[in-house]
Design a protein around this motif. Sequence first.
Motif, PDB file in Angstrom:
ATOM      1  N   ALA A 186       0.819  -1.212   0.000  1.00 58.60           N
ATOM      2  CA  ALA A 186       0.000   0.000   0.000  1.00 58.60           C
ATOM      3  C   ALA A 186       0.852   1.261   0.000  1.00 58.60           C
ATOM      4  CB  ALA A 186      -0.923  -0.003   1.222  1.00 58.60           C
ATOM      5  N   GLN A 221      -1.521   7.978  -4.795  1.00 64.12           N
ATOM      6  CA  GLN A 221      -1.775   7.595  -3.402  1.00 64.12           C
ATOM      7  C   GLN A 221      -1.793   8.819  -2.487  1.00 64.12           C
ATOM      8  OE1 GLN A 221       1.428   4.766  -2.961  1.00 64.12           O
ATOM      9  NE2 GLN A 221       0.093   3.011  -3.369  1.00 64.12           N
ATOM     10  N   TYR A 281      -8.184   0.795  -2.336  1.00 63.73           N
ATOM     11  CA  TYR A 281      -7.187   1.626  -1.662  1.00 63.73           C
ATOM     12  C   TYR A 281      -7.857   2.820  -0.963  1.00 63.73           C
ATOM     13  CZ  TYR A 281      -2.899   4.252  -0.822  1.00 63.73           C
ATOM     14  OH  TYR A 281      -1.872   4.915  -0.228  1.00 63.73           O
TER      15      TYR A 281
END
Length: 319
Positions: free
Chosen positions: A137, A215, A257
């Motif tokens: 992640a 992200q 996510y």
Amino acid sequence: MSLECYSTAGVALGERAAYWSAVISDTYFPLHLSYRDETRFDGRVERRMLGPVSLSRLRTEAAQYERFTDQIRTGEAGHYLVTIPCSTPVQFHQLGRTVTCGMGGFLLERGDEPYRFSYDARNDLFVMKVSREALSARVYQPDRFCASVFDGRDGLGGLFAETVRRAHAMAADLVAGDILGRQLIELLALSLDRQADCSESVPSVTRAAHLLRAQKAIRQHLSDPDLSPETVAAACGISKRYLHELFNETGTTVAQYIRVCRLHAARDMLQMPGQQRLSTIAYHFGFCDQAQFSRQFRELFGQSPRAYRDALHGGGKPN
């Protein structure tokens, strides 16, 4: 969290090999162990859990640890080990690569792939165990860093290695331990990314940079109820199809996510002192309602948000 200690000191010489194999299996995962002299082998491991990571310190005689295919169960959760040798170099082989890591360095090992790890003299090692999901992640394709030696003396790598050593010796409560563990993952990710900046090909670095940017954009807009693959792609100046490709390469999706980041952020808020209602936290992080928030929180963390907060702060908080 408390420190767990295991030692061969009180074990009969003829039983030490079997005892140490069981300790290693419990601390990491099943491995085949070989000793220079198994009748005289001496070892000690100290383990501390810090939220999402396990930190251990091994002080042992010379040994070889091998992970075989038949020891890896189909469907088991994958983990990585990060090893920091402190007194003797270690030799490591995995994914077709063989390296030697000495003092001042550290290396990454994938637990659900076969490998061989050894050292020829008494050694003192720090080992961090982190789940494949947690590292993936934060890092684009962590496998590309396996069987590589990283600088643990200077820069981000030095900061990471020193934090591991200090964290292992530090007693921490449940909340502090969880936060410290996640910070260790962040430091490791930054160290690996810096290595990528220095050594990867331009296309790989570009893709990694795009993923990290996406992200970051997600983590900065978790409270936006309209956060979606479309808005993330637009914010990063890339196509939605390319965005999905980047996340698929990490074994997850953009939607997954976003959901996991929101749940982690909500859990962080539950750790804070205060009187925030669960419904307020749910809406703040883009959940449709408190029921959806509670259901997904339980799926990820194994307990409801209310039970989690009560375990930290006691009952009596608003719903």
